[in-house]
Design a protein around this motif. Structure first.
Motif, mmCIF file in Angstrom:
data_model
loop_
_atom_site.group_PDB
_atom_site.id
_atom_site.type_symbol
_atom_site.label_atom_id
_atom_site.label_comp_id
_atom_site.label_asym_id
_atom_site.label_seq_id
_atom_site.Cartn_x
_atom_site.Cartn_y
_atom_site.Cartn_z
ATOM 1 N N GLU A 13 58.413 2.170 -1.443
ATOM 2 C CA GLU A 13 57.389 1.453 -2.215
ATOM 3 C C GLU A 13 56.261 2.413 -2.593
ATOM 4 O O GLU A 13 55.735 2.372 -3.716
ATOM 5 C CB GLU A 13 56.830 0.280 -1.409
ATOM 6 C CG GLU A 13 57.830 -0.822 -1.078
ATOM 7 C CD GLU A 13 58.164 -1.711 -2.265
ATOM 8 O OE1 GLU A 13 57.614 -1.487 -3.366
ATOM 9 O OE2 GLU A 13 58.980 -2.632 -2.105
ATOM 10 N N ARG A 14 55.895 3.304 -1.663
ATOM 11 C CA ARG A 14 54.845 4.289 -1.972
ATOM 12 C C ARG A 14 55.333 5.286 -3.034
ATOM 13 O O ARG A 14 54.570 5.687 -3.920
ATOM 14 C CB ARG A 14 54.436 5.027 -0.698
ATOM 15 C CG ARG A 14 53.802 4.134 0.360
ATOM 16 C CD ARG A 14 53.349 4.945 1.561
ATOM 17 N NE ARG A 14 52.933 4.096 2.645
ATOM 18 C CZ ARG A 14 51.733 3.519 2.747
ATOM 19 N NH1 ARG A 14 50.836 3.726 1.787
ATOM 20 N NH2 ARG A 14 51.429 2.753 3.774
ATOM 21 N N ALA A 15 56.596 5.685 -2.923
ATOM 22 C CA ALA A 15 57.146 6.601 -3.915
ATOM 23 C C ALA A 15 57.166 5.956 -5.297
ATOM 24 O O ALA A 15 56.850 6.602 -6.308
ATOM 25 C CB ALA A 15 58.557 7.020 -3.508
ATOM 26 N N ALA A 16 57.532 4.678 -5.353
ATOM 27 C CA ALA A 16 57.554 3.970 -6.634
ATOM 28 C C ALA A 16 56.160 3.926 -7.244
ATOM 29 O O ALA A 16 55.986 4.055 -8.459
ATOM 30 C CB ALA A 16 58.104 2.557 -6.437
ATOM 31 N N ALA A 17 55.142 3.739 -6.395
ATOM 32 C CA ALA A 17 53.762 3.722 -6.892
ATOM 33 C C ALA A 17 53.370 5.087 -7.435
ATOM 34 O O ALA A 17 52.707 5.191 -8.476
ATOM 35 C CB ALA A 17 52.808 3.304 -5.774
ATOM 36 N N ALA A 26 52.896 6.612 -12.119
ATOM 37 C CA ALA A 26 51.915 7.377 -12.899
ATOM 38 C C ALA A 26 52.588 8.251 -13.957
ATOM 39 O O ALA A 26 51.958 8.633 -14.944
ATOM 40 C CB ALA A 26 51.079 8.249 -11.971
ATOM 41 N N HIS A 27 53.885 8.555 -13.771
ATOM 42 C CA HIS A 27 54.601 9.408 -14.705
ATOM 43 C C HIS A 27 55.406 8.609 -15.728
ATOM 44 O O HIS A 27 56.038 9.188 -16.604
ATOM 45 C CB HIS A 27 55.556 10.339 -13.954
ATOM 46 C CG HIS A 27 54.859 11.235 -12.979
ATOM 47 N ND1 HIS A 27 54.250 12.417 -13.349
ATOM 48 C CD2 HIS A 27 54.656 11.112 -11.637
ATOM 49 C CE1 HIS A 27 53.720 12.993 -12.271
ATOM 50 N NE2 HIS A 27 53.952 12.220 -11.221
ATOM 51 N N SER A 28 55.431 7.299 -15.568
ATOM 52 C CA SER A 28 56.258 6.476 -16.447
ATOM 53 C C SER A 28 55.473 6.053 -17.672
ATOM 54 O O SER A 28 54.245 6.118 -17.718
ATOM 55 C CB SER A 28 56.773 5.246 -15.704
ATOM 56 O OG SER A 28 55.692 4.399 -15.348
ATOM 57 N N THR A 29 56.188 5.601 -18.665
ATOM 58 C CA THR A 29 55.562 5.094 -19.881
ATOM 59 C C THR A 29 56.117 3.716 -20.172
ATOM 60 O O THR A 29 57.116 3.283 -19.607
ATOM 61 C CB THR A 29 55.849 6.017 -21.077
ATOM 62 O OG1 THR A 29 57.269 6.096 -21.268
ATOM 63 C CG2 THR A 29 55.280 7.405 -20.856
ATOM 64 N N GLY A 30 55.471 3.017 -21.099
ATOM 65 C CA GLY A 30 55.970 1.706 -21.487
ATOM 66 C C GLY A 30 54.948 0.625 -21.233
ATOM 67 O O GLY A 30 53.740 0.873 -21.246
ATOM 68 N N GLY A 31 55.456 -0.595 -20.997
ATOM 69 C CA GLY A 31 54.592 -1.764 -20.853
ATOM 70 C C GLY A 31 53.831 -1.758 -19.549
ATOM 71 O O GLY A 31 53.928 -0.844 -18.719
ATOM 72 N N GLY A 63 50.118 0.168 -3.769
ATOM 73 C CA GLY A 63 49.714 1.234 -4.663
ATOM 74 C C GLY A 63 50.304 1.105 -6.054
ATOM 75 O O GLY A 63 49.910 1.831 -6.968
ATOM 76 N N GLN A 64 51.251 0.197 -6.233
ATOM 77 C CA GLN A 64 51.836 -0.036 -7.547
ATOM 78 C C GLN A 64 50.832 -0.804 -8.416
ATOM 79 O O GLN A 64 50.185 -1.746 -7.952
ATOM 80 C CB GLN A 64 53.140 -0.805 -7.418
ATOM 81 C CG GLN A 64 54.211 -0.043 -6.644
ATOM 82 C CD GLN A 64 55.445 -0.870 -6.368
ATOM 83 O OE1 GLN A 64 55.717 -1.833 -7.076
ATOM 84 N NE2 GLN A 64 56.189 -0.516 -5.332
ATOM 85 N N THR A 65 50.738 -0.432 -9.672
ATOM 86 C CA THR A 65 49.695 -0.975 -10.536
ATOM 87 C C THR A 65 49.761 -2.486 -10.634
ATOM 88 O O THR A 65 48.740 -3.176 -10.502
ATOM 89 C CB THR A 65 49.800 -0.361 -11.942
ATOM 90 O OG1 THR A 65 49.649 1.054 -11.837
ATOM 91 C CG2 THR A 65 48.724 -0.908 -12.858
ATOM 92 N N THR A 66 50.944 -3.036 -10.859
ATOM 93 C CA THR A 66 51.044 -4.484 -11.034
ATOM 94 C C THR A 66 50.630 -5.229 -9.769
ATOM 95 O O THR A 66 49.908 -6.227 -9.827
ATOM 96 C CB THR A 66 52.472 -4.885 -11.424
ATOM 97 O OG1 THR A 66 53.396 -4.331 -10.480
ATOM 98 C CG2 THR A 66 52.813 -4.404 -12.815
ATOM 99 N N VAL A 67 51.077 -4.743 -8.613
ATOM 100 C CA VAL A 67 50.740 -5.408 -7.356
ATOM 101 C C VAL A 67 49.255 -5.267 -7.058
ATOM 102 O O VAL A 67 48.587 -6.230 -6.651
ATOM 103 C CB VAL A 67 51.589 -4.845 -6.199
ATOM 104 C CG1 VAL A 67 51.164 -5.461 -4.864
ATOM 105 C CG2 VAL A 67 53.078 -5.105 -6.455
ATOM 106 N N SER A 68 48.711 -4.061 -7.270
ATOM 107 C CA SER A 68 47.288 -3.844 -7.030
ATOM 108 C C SER A 68 46.436 -4.745 -7.922
ATOM 109 O O SER A 68 45.462 -5.365 -7.462
ATOM 110 C CB SER A 68 46.950 -2.372 -7.283
ATOM 111 O OG SER A 68 45.568 -2.130 -7.146
ATOM 112 N N ARG A 69 46.798 -4.821 -9.199
ATOM 113 C CA ARG A 69 46.059 -5.703 -10.104
ATOM 114 C C ARG A 69 46.170 -7.165 -9.665
ATOM 115 O O ARG A 69 45.188 -7.921 -9.711
ATOM 116 C CB ARG A 69 46.608 -5.561 -11.521
ATOM 117 C CG ARG A 69 46.252 -4.255 -12.222
ATOM 118 C CD ARG A 69 46.987 -4.154 -13.545
ATOM 119 N NE ARG A 69 46.618 -2.952 -14.284
ATOM 120 C CZ ARG A 69 47.233 -2.557 -15.396
ATOM 121 N NH1 ARG A 69 48.240 -3.268 -15.896
ATOM 122 N NH2 ARG A 69 46.835 -1.464 -16.019
#
Length: 312
Positions: free
Chosen positions: A76-80, A84-89, A282-288
């Protein structure tokens, strides 16, 4: 990226049976059994032992599950970090939670998120009858909004991050012509001799009534039961009993019922908690999502936590 058989073993630990594990993972029971036999053979240890019609994890399996929990947390931490390197929605967020929280906290929180991040998409569900912690373990939800009760994972459970959202008062719901309806506030023991309705989710709300009544020195005489709060309010309005009513739960405006605040020492309250898989915050969607839920909970607490009852 992690051997899926480890996830099968983790879900089996949570579900307790091969059949339930298969249902959660959308597999057949024979596939689950085959995966675990293969895993045991490759590792050279016994993972399961039969106990009647069920199976139990061996000490070796429990050791493996502890390591699997740590691996999934790290993933889960690695995915977060990779996010930061991914693009898209802006991502997709799945939130499960109790009905009263859905109405008063989750829906307003997601409205905030949609306004701020229009590209985000959402799936919201009450999932009645489901163990919402198990939905997190199985990867079927990202955030669970729950009411901790007997048997739920403790705050230190390594699989989850748990954040307190709010402390919710309980009211006494009575018919308008009930003698207690004229009181500004009551103590729970004032209703010791009343007929009670088992109201709301039996896994948390009913347990709250039982424990609060025991602390007040009585066992409630329960004659009826309903889960939907509109049905509960109708039973109360027609004189079939009284119940504990969470401050979050809405009431129909056309029924002759009254919320009476509960006070005194040991007045019952519920605690609303947001949970996510450990490492996923640390994942953007979960943090938001967690931040928006806290904002909505703070707004509700400010408006209703200790102030006038809803509708007054």
């Amino acid at each position: 990226m992690i051997d899926p058989r480890l996830q099968t073993l983790r879900v089996l630990r949570a579900e307790g049976t091969v059949t339930a594990t298969a249902a959660v993972l959308h597999l057949t029971p024979s596939t689950v059994s085959q995966q675990l036999r293969q895993l045991a053979a490759e590792l050279g240890v016994q993972l399961l032992r039969p106990t009647g019609r069920r199976v139990a994890l061996t000490p070796a399996a429990h050791t493996l599950v502890r390591h699997a929990d740590a691996l999934h947390e790290q993933w889960e931490r690695a995915a977060a970090a990779l996010e930061a390197h991914s693009t898209g929605g802006a991502g997709h967020l799945r939130i499960t939670g109790v009905a009263s929280a859905m109405a008063a906290v989750t829906a307003p929180a997601v409205r905030r998120l949609h306004t701020r991040f229009p590209q985000m998409t959402f799936h919201l569900s009450e999932d009645p009858g489901e163990d919402r912690f198990r939905l997190l373990v199985a990867g079927r939800a990202d955030i669970a909004v729950v009411i901790p009760a007997a048997g739920t994972p403790p705050p230190g459970d390594r699989r989850f991050t748990q954040r307190a959202l709010l402390q919710e008062p309980q009211d006494l719901l009575v018919a308008e012509d009930h003698p207690l309806a004229r009181r500004a506030a009551v103590e729970l023991r004032d209703a010791a001799h009343e007929t009670w309705i088992q109201a709301g989710d039996p896994h948390d709300q009913h347990q709250l009534l039982l424990s609060a009544a025991a602390a007040a020195g009585f066992a409630p005489r329960i004659e009826h039961a309903a889960v939907d709060w509109f049905a509960v309010a109708s039973l109360v309005a027609h004189g079939h009993g009284i119940c504990l009513m969470p401050r979050l739960a809405p009431l129909p405006s056309d029924l002759p019922v009254r919320r009476v605040p509960l006070g005194g020492r040991g007045a019952p309250t519920r605690h609303l908690v947001a949970c996510a898989r450990r490492g996923s915050t640390g994942q953007t969607t979960v943090s938001r999502g967690l931040s928006a839920l806290q904002e909505a909970a703070d707004a509700w607490q400010s408006a209703h936590g200790g102030g006038p009852l809803p509708g007054e």
